[in-house]
Design an enzyme around this catalytic site. Structure first.
Site, PDB file in Angstrom:
ATOM      1  N   ASP A 139      -0.782  -3.653   5.715  1.00 49.01           N
ATOM      2  CA  ASP A 139      -1.472  -2.348   5.474  1.00 49.01           C
ATOM      3  C   ASP A 139      -2.914  -2.155   6.322  1.00 49.01           C
ATOM      4  OD1 ASP A 139       0.418  -2.317   3.437  1.00 49.01           O
ATOM      5  OD2 ASP A 139      -1.036  -1.493   2.018  1.00 49.01           O
ATOM      6  N   ASP A 143       1.190   1.368   3.769  1.00 53.11           N
ATOM      7  CA  ASP A 143       1.050   2.148   2.393  1.00 53.11           C
ATOM      8  C   ASP A 143       1.491   3.660   2.763  1.00 53.11           C
ATOM      9  OD1 ASP A 143       0.355   1.832  -0.388  1.00 53.11           O
ATOM     10  OD2 ASP A 143      -1.683   2.304   0.083  1.00 53.11           O
ATOM     11  N   HIS A 200       2.131   6.980   1.044  1.00 53.18           N
ATOM     12  CA  HIS A 200       2.318   7.862  -0.406  1.00 53.18           C
ATOM     13  C   HIS A 200       2.862   9.173   0.024  1.00 53.18           C
ATOM     14  CE1 HIS A 200       0.704   4.531  -2.563  1.00 53.18           C
ATOM     15  NE2 HIS A 200      -0.341   4.401  -1.709  1.00 53.18           N
ATOM     16  N   HIS A 253      -4.989   8.510   0.010  1.00 44.47           N
ATOM     17  CA  HIS A 253      -4.959   7.583   1.078  1.00 44.47           C
ATOM     18  C   HIS A 253      -3.660   7.652   1.601  1.00 44.47           C
ATOM     19  CE1 HIS A 253      -4.622   5.062  -2.280  1.00 44.47           C
ATOM     20  NE2 HIS A 253      -3.752   4.227  -1.345  1.00 44.47           N
ATOM     21  N   LYS A 289       6.199   1.032   1.808  1.00 45.75           N
ATOM     22  CA  LYS A 289       5.880   0.895   0.527  1.00 45.75           C
ATOM     23  C   LYS A 289       5.109   2.238  -0.002  1.00 45.75           C
ATOM     24  CE  LYS A 289       1.914  -2.147   0.801  1.00 45.75           C
ATOM     25  NZ  LYS A 289       0.809  -1.120   0.152  1.00 45.75           N
ATOM     26  N   CYS A 317      -3.405  -5.159  -2.111  1.00 45.89           N
ATOM     27  CA  CYS A 317      -1.994  -5.487  -1.518  1.00 45.89           C
ATOM     28  C   CYS A 317      -1.758  -6.626  -0.943  1.00 45.89           C
ATOM     29  CB  CYS A 317      -1.563  -4.234  -0.487  1.00 45.89           C
ATOM     30  SG  CYS A 317      -1.633  -2.771  -1.320  1.00 45.89           S
TER      31      CYS A 317
HETATM   32 ZN   LIG Z   1      -2.000   3.134  -1.856  1.00 38.02          ZN
END
Ligand SMILES: [Zn+2]
Length: 204
Positions: free
Chosen positions: A17, A59, A61, A78, A103, A147
Site C-alpha cells: 500500500d 488499497d 475501495h 481514502h 484489496k 495493513c
Molecule cells: Zn483502507
C-alpha cells in the site's frame, strides 16, 4: 547502490500500500510515510536482481464502504478506486513484473491484509504464492499498525516465514505507540525484523 540483503530462491517481496493517500498530502497520510519510498526502492532493486517474485498490494475501495467514517467505519475516505489518491506513490520504482494485489473492494470489510486481495488473474495471494512454491515473504510498506501488520500475521498463519523490512515500514499511530506494539506483535508471532545497512556519509 544495491544492498544485496535479500536472498532465497523461495522468497518473495511484498510492498504494502505505498499509495498517494497514505503519504504526506494524501487523504489518510502516515506521518512521513514517504520516507519508506527510497528504502523500498533499494529492496526492490535487490529483489529484482535476485529474480524474486515481487508483489505490491493496493488499497482499492469503492466510494461507499463500511470502512469509511460516514458509513460507520474508522477512516476518512481514502484510496477510492480509480482516483489520484489510490495511485502508487510516483517515486516508487515497481518493476514491470510486479504482481499487483488489489484489496479492500468488499464494502463490508476493511481489507487490511494483502491476503484478502487478488492478483490481476483473480487468484488469492495465498494461491499465487503456493503456485510459485514460495515459502518466505519479505514485507515492507504502509501502514505498520494496519495493513503491514495484518498481512504479516496472515502470512505467518498460512505457514510462511516472514521478514519485516523494519526500515521500510511506517505507521499511522492513531494511538501513540501503535507502531511499536504492532512490531512487537509481529515479532511475537514469529516475524524476523531486518534493516539494511545504510550508505552513510562520514563527517569530514
Ligand atoms: Zn483502507
Amino acid at each position: 547502490m544495491p544492498t544485496n540483503e535479500l536472498a532465497g530462491d523461495r522468497s518473495a517481496l511484498l510492498v504494502v500500500d505505498v499509495q498517494r493517500d497514505f503519504c504526506p498530502g494524501g487523504a489518510l497520510a502516515v506521518p512521513s510515510g514517504d520516507r519508506v519510498v527510497p528504502v523500498l526502492n533499494r529492496y526492490l532493486g535487490d529483489a529484482l536482481e535476485h529474480g524474486m517474485t515481487i508483489y505490491a498490494s493496493r488499497d482499492w475501495h469503492p466510494p461507499i464502504t463500511r470502512h469509511f467514517k460516514q458509513y460507520g467505519g474508522e477512516w476518512p475516505p481514502h484510496c477510492v478506486q480509480d482516483t489520484e489518491g489510490a495511485r502508487v506513490h510516483p517515486d516508487l520504482h515497481l518493476p514491470s513484473s510486479t504482481i499487483v494485489i488489489t484489496k479492500g473492494q468488499d464494502p463490508e470489510r476493511p481489507g487490511y491484509s494483502a491476503f484478502e486481495g487478488r492478483t490481476p488473474d483473480g487468484k488469492t495471494l495465498l494461491a499465487d504464492m503456493r503456485d510459485r512454491n514460495l515459502d518466505h515473504l519479505y514485507v515492507g510498506g504502509l501502514a505498520t499498525d494496519y495493513c503491514v501488520k495484518q498481512s504479516v500475521l496472515d502470512a505467518i498463519r498460512q505457514g510462511f516465514k516472514v521478514t519485516v523490512l523494519h526500515d521500510g515500514i511506517a505507521g499511522v499511530d492513531v494511538r501513540p505507540g501503535d507502531s511499536e506494539r504492532a512490531t512487537a506483535e509481529m515479532r511475537d508471532a514469529g516475524a524476523v525484523m531486518m534493516s539494511a545497512p545504510r550508505d552513510e556519509t562520514l563527517p569530514a
